[in-house]
Design a protein around this motif. Structure first.
Motif, PDB file in Angstrom:
ATOM      1  N   GLN A  12       0.814  -1.209   0.000  1.00 31.82           N
ATOM      2  CA  GLN A  12       0.000   0.000   0.000  1.00 31.82           C
ATOM      3  C   GLN A  12       0.850   1.262   0.000  1.00 31.82           C
ATOM      4  N   VAL A  13       2.005   1.226   0.683  1.00 29.36           N
ATOM      5  CA  VAL A  13       2.822   2.438   0.788  1.00 29.36           C
ATOM      6  C   VAL A  13       3.997   2.425  -0.186  1.00 29.36           C
ATOM      7  N   ALA A  17       0.617   7.883  -3.055  1.00 34.67           N
ATOM      8  CA  ALA A  17      -0.699   8.299  -3.551  1.00 34.67           C
ATOM      9  C   ALA A  17      -1.816   8.073  -2.535  1.00 34.67           C
ATOM     10  N   LEU A  18      -1.888   6.869  -1.971  1.00 37.46           N
ATOM     11  CA  LEU A  18      -2.961   6.571  -1.032  1.00 37.46           C
ATOM     12  C   LEU A  18      -2.809   7.366   0.263  1.00 37.46           C
ATOM     13  N   GLY A 207      -7.881   3.381   2.347  1.00 36.01           N
ATOM     14  CA  GLY A 207      -7.471   2.827   3.631  1.00 36.01           C
ATOM     15  C   GLY A 207      -6.875   1.447   3.499  1.00 36.01           C
ATOM     16  N   LEU A 208      -6.296   0.958   4.611  1.00 39.66           N
ATOM     17  CA  LEU A 208      -5.674  -0.359   4.616  1.00 39.66           C
ATOM     18  C   LEU A 208      -6.643  -1.466   5.024  1.00 39.66           C
ATOM     19  N   GLU A 209      -7.856  -1.064   5.451  1.00 41.37           N
ATOM     20  CA  GLU A 209      -8.809  -2.072   5.891  1.00 41.37           C
ATOM     21  C   GLU A 209      -9.517  -2.726   4.705  1.00 41.37           C
ATOM     22  N   ASP A 210      -9.943  -3.974   4.892  1.00 45.94           N
ATOM     23  CA  ASP A 210     -10.774  -4.633   3.902  1.00 45.94           C
ATOM     24  C   ASP A 210     -12.115  -3.924   3.798  1.00 45.94           C
TER      25      ASP A 210
END
Length: 241
Positions: A12-13, A17-18, A207-210
């Motif tokens: 993710q990182v 961008a996110l 976000g990092l959550e499902d």
């Protein structure tokens, strides 16, 4: 994917961008208080000769440390090579490192910062102990995180549950007391402003959550709404020594 899945976090990182999508939505509290600025004030007051930020991201906070503590040595680490590269471009002494295996001897720094990152660890108590190890006697740690009330109404409307983190407003003090004698907390009701439905949905999807299983989708969904929208955040600054 969960918030403490280290492999997923690295993916993710890989770019900023996110992180930018999430960060740009947030404003200080109604009273004008900003958790990062309050954490910075604590570290400035500690007058450290050497300070470490773990999970430094793009180096924004580390750069503020350099400006606030011109006589101190500022060190930074992150799991992401891209984040370390961006932090280094700001003139930060940044390196790729895992918090569980910090490349510093015991007592190496007088102050440390963990800004919205301890909840990503697969073993929070071990990570906190690692920070305690590199702090000199009398050193101070500032750690910032979210609580269950963070953007709760937005998450609920999208079919999600309250934020449930391995290191949170609810459990952070108890976890820190496993390695530190004194822990003080300050709570902030920050504000997120979304210009329209698309911006709010992009925030959830960054976000990092499902996505919530109840929606039957592999990504977050959100019922359409017109105009801008403001959400309340729950942020806690812990000061451990």
């Amino acid at each position: 994917m969960t918030m403490d899945d280290a492999t997923a976090i690295r993916e993710q990182v890989a770019t900023e961008a996110l992180l930018d999508v999430r960060r740009q939505a947030w404003l200080p509290t109604a009273e004008g208080l900003d958790p990062a600025s309050e954490a910075l004030a604590v570290l400035r007051g500690a007058q450290p000769h050497r300070v470490l930020e773990v999970g430094c991201g793009t180096g924004e906070f580390a750069a503020r440390l350099v400006a606030a503590l011109p006589d101190a040595e500022v060190l930074a680490v992150d799991l992401s090579e891209r984040m370390v590269d961006l932090a280094s471009r700001r003139g930060i002494d940044a390196r790729v490192a895992d918090l569980h295996h910090l490349p510093f001897p015991a007592g190496h720094v007088e102050a440390a910062a963990a800004m919205w990152m301890l909840h990503h660890l697969d073993d929070v108590p071990a990570g906190i102990a690692a920070l305690r190890r590199v702090l000199a006697p009398g050193g101070v740690l500032v750690a910032v995180t979210h609580g269950a009330g963070h953007v709760a109404s937005l998450r609920s409307e999208a079919g999600g549950a309250p934020v449930d983190l391995p290191f949170s407003s609810e459990n952070g003090e108890a976890l820190l007391r496993g390695s530190f004698e004194a822990v003080v907390r300050h709570d902030f009701a920050t504000r997120a402003v979304f210009g329209d439905h698309a911006a709010a949905l992009a925030y959830l999807r960054a976000g990092l959550e499902d996505a919530p299983a109840a929606t039957g989708s592999t990504t977050w969904d959100l019922p359409y709404f017109e105009g801008a929208r403001e959400e309340t955040g729950q942020v806690t600054l812990f000061i451990a020594s």
